[in-house]
Scaffold this active site. Structure first.
Site, PDB file in Angstrom:
ATOM      1  N   HIS A   1       0.851  -1.188   0.000  1.00 39.85           N
ATOM      2  CA  HIS A   1       0.000   0.000   0.000  1.00 39.85           C
ATOM      3  C   HIS A   1       0.894   1.248   0.000  1.00 39.85           C
ATOM      4  O   HIS A   1       2.017   1.215   0.509  1.00 39.85           O
ATOM      5  CB  HIS A   1      -0.888  -0.038   1.249  1.00 39.85           C
ATOM      6  CG  HIS A   1      -1.848   1.106   1.351  1.00 39.85           C
ATOM      7  ND1 HIS A   1      -1.499   2.317   1.908  1.00 39.85           N
ATOM      8  CD2 HIS A   1      -3.148   1.221   0.988  1.00 39.85           C
ATOM      9  CE1 HIS A   1      -2.539   3.130   1.878  1.00 39.85           C
ATOM     10  NE2 HIS A   1      -3.549   2.494   1.327  1.00 39.85           N
TER      11      HIS A   1
ATOM     12  N   VAL B   1       1.411   3.872   1.747  1.00 42.52           N
ATOM     13  CA  VAL B   1       2.098   4.385   2.940  1.00 42.52           C
ATOM     14  C   VAL B   1       3.046   3.369   3.555  1.00 42.52           C
ATOM     15  O   VAL B   1       3.715   3.664   4.551  1.00 42.52           O
ATOM     16  CB  VAL B   1       1.089   4.855   4.022  1.00 42.52           C
ATOM     17  CG1 VAL B   1       0.252   5.997   3.512  1.00 42.52           C
ATOM     18  CG2 VAL B   1       0.210   3.710   4.516  1.00 42.52           C
ATOM     19  N   LYS B   2       3.136   2.169   2.974  1.00 38.28           N
ATOM     20  CA  LYS B   2       4.038   1.152   3.506  1.00 38.28           C
ATOM     21  C   LYS B   2       5.480   1.405   3.041  1.00 38.28           C
ATOM     22  O   LYS B   2       5.757   2.298   2.252  1.00 38.28           O
ATOM     23  CB  LYS B   2       3.577  -0.237   3.072  1.00 38.28           C
ATOM     24  CG  LYS B   2       2.189  -0.633   3.561  1.00 38.28           C
ATOM     25  CD  LYS B   2       2.116  -0.722   5.062  1.00 38.28           C
ATOM     26  CE  LYS B   2       0.909  -1.537   5.561  1.00 38.28           C
ATOM     27  NZ  LYS B   2      -0.383  -1.080   5.100  1.00 38.28           N
ATOM     28  N   HIS B   3       6.395   0.559   3.501  1.00 40.42           N
ATOM     29  CA  HIS B   3       7.812   0.738   3.180  1.00 40.42           C
ATOM     30  C   HIS B   3       8.066   0.661   1.679  1.00 40.42           C
ATOM     31  O   HIS B   3       8.907   1.393   1.138  1.00 40.42           O
ATOM     32  CB  HIS B   3       8.648  -0.354   3.854  1.00 40.42           C
ATOM     33  CG  HIS B   3       8.709  -0.251   5.344  1.00 40.42           C
ATOM     34  ND1 HIS B   3       7.596  -0.318   6.140  1.00 40.42           N
ATOM     35  CD2 HIS B   3       9.756  -0.087   6.185  1.00 40.42           C
ATOM     36  CE1 HIS B   3       7.955  -0.193   7.402  1.00 40.42           C
ATOM     37  NE2 HIS B   3       9.260  -0.048   7.456  1.00 40.42           N
ATOM     38  N   ILE B   4       7.386  -0.250   1.019  1.00 39.83           N
ATOM     39  CA  ILE B   4       7.507  -0.436  -0.433  1.00 39.83           C
ATOM     40  C   ILE B   4       6.137  -0.150  -1.029  1.00 39.83           C
ATOM     41  O   ILE B   4       5.162  -0.828  -0.704  1.00 39.83           O
ATOM     42  CB  ILE B   4       7.959  -1.864  -0.770  1.00 39.83           C
ATOM     43  CG1 ILE B   4       9.370  -2.116  -0.206  1.00 39.83           C
ATOM     44  CG2 ILE B   4       7.937  -2.114  -2.283  1.00 39.83           C
ATOM     45  CD1 ILE B   4       9.780  -3.564  -0.222  1.00 39.83           C
TER      46      ILE B   4
END
Length: 390
Positions: A190, A192-195
């Site tokens: 998603h 806003v995640k790290h990737i």
């Protein structure tokens, strides 16, 4: 100061070029970028197998299917998580049982889980879904010992923790999702995640049988590999390259090549972005030390991945509203799942999990993303301190 969200994707020219190359090529989906992303991600996490899917929720759903969750299967998870960590059990007809969290970490409390298991006959529960909440790795070594004692599987929800790790009591380092302790683990891409891949998810495992099953389940339950066919050739028109078998009911949970290319491009700088998240967290830790703002600071044995930076304050609603007047879009993670209307129908109610409910009443996620500037962070810190009188 312009608006500062709690999380934000970072798209570079290299990311855009990677997606543009796919758009100019012959495959938009089911092409070579999927396998390349899976291989690179498995190498990064340190596991044997990785299966790319449409999103983190799809990953959870397929894992529950592969682990045999059906009507009547009972699974334990935490109330402090996004609802998908519990919903995946319901998708398969299973029963969700919650256990309280550790007030020091907001992670699933192993002692609460142990008590819950021991209150029921052996074999009553089938599995546990611990969550690496906010990026803080669960002590899966302890959970693995408990699960083995009672014959349970473990599905690690690592959506918040790619790159995170912990050192167990024997001095062995375990990377989140590396397959050394959990049967399966899942990740989310998603924005806003790290990737960030727009949407997308990954399942990781060291179990070859589960890996092969998941590869089939993500594509409708179909295989076109002759060595996997179950129906013998019996005189019907000769089979050609078109032949395939629908062997079980699966789903179209595939990732596209465009998303895989974007994810792979982002993965190339994952370690640098993780280091920046940890740097930002350290500045928050130092700034709020000795103030009324409660933070969760992990021990040296834990490498926190910091998807979120969560503080706890007495007047959470007041701080939330105040920060919005300063264009700081702090957020709450999460409303306890057992208090959602859907789960209340099963009998869950306020007071069932005091630690989780107290955490929820006081928690607020401050801006945490690699491109947060030092000036923006100082502005956030000063605003929080102004409201709390720190």
């Amino acid at each position: 100061m312009s608006i500062i969200p709690y999380g934000r994707q970072h798209i570079t020219d290299e990311d855009i070029a990677a997606v543009a190359d796919v758009l100019r090529g012959p495959f938009l989906t089911q092409g070579p970028h999927i396998g390349a992303f899976e291989t690179a991600f498995a190498r990064y996490i340190g596991c044997n197998y990785a299966v790319a899917v449409a999103n983190g929720t799809a990953a959870l759903h397929l894992c529950c299917m592969a682990l045999g969750v059906t009507e009547g299967t009972r699974v334990i998870t935490t109330p402090i998580t996004f609802s998908a960590s519990a919903n995946c059990v319901r998708y398969c007809g299973g029963e969700v049982h919650f256990a309280d969290v550790d007030p020091k970490t907001a992670l699933l409390d192993i002692n609460a889980v142990r008590t819950l298991i021991e209150q029921h006959p052996k074999g009553y529960f089938s599995g546990i879904i611990p969550v690496d909440f906010a990026g803080y790795p669960v002590d899966l070594a302890a959970f693995r010992e408990l699960a083995d004692e009672h014959g349970l599987w473990i599905l690690e929800d690592s959506c918040h923790s790619p790159g995170g790790s912990f050192t167990d009591s024997q001095g062995v380092d375990h990377r989140c999702g590396d397959g050394s302790l959990a049967d399966l683990a899942i990740f989310s891409f998603h924005p806003v995640k790290h990737i960030a891949a727009g949407e997308g998810g990954m399942i990781t495992t060291n179990d070859e049988a589960l890996y092969k099953h998941l590869m089939r389940l993500r594509t409708h339950g179909i295989t076109n590999k002759p060595n996997e066919f179950t129906e013998p050739y019996s005189g019907e028109p000769e089979r050609g390259g078109w032949y395939m078998e629908l062997q079980e009911l699966g789903y179209n949970y595939r990732l596209t090549d465009m998303q895989a290319a974007l994810g792979n491009s982002q993965l190339a700088r994952a370690e640098a972005m993780l280091a920046r998240r940890q740097e930002i967290a350290k500045r928050y830790d130092d700034a709020f030390a000795g103030t009324p703002v409660v933070t969760i600071v992990p021990p040296a044995s834990v490498s926190h991945a910091y998807h979120l930076y969560v503080v706890q304050v007495d007047d959470r609603k007041g701080l939330y509203d105040f920060l919005r007047t300063r264009n700081i879009m702090a957020q709450v993670h999460y409303i306890p799942v057992h208090l959602m209307p859907y789960y209340r129908q099963f009998g869950w109610k306020p007071g069932d999990f005091p630690n989780a409910e107290r955490y929820y009443a006081r928690c607020l996620s401050l801006p945490m993303f690699p491109t947060l500037t030092d000036d923006e962070q100082v502005y956030v810190i000063d605003s929080v301190k102004e409201f709390t009188g720190a």
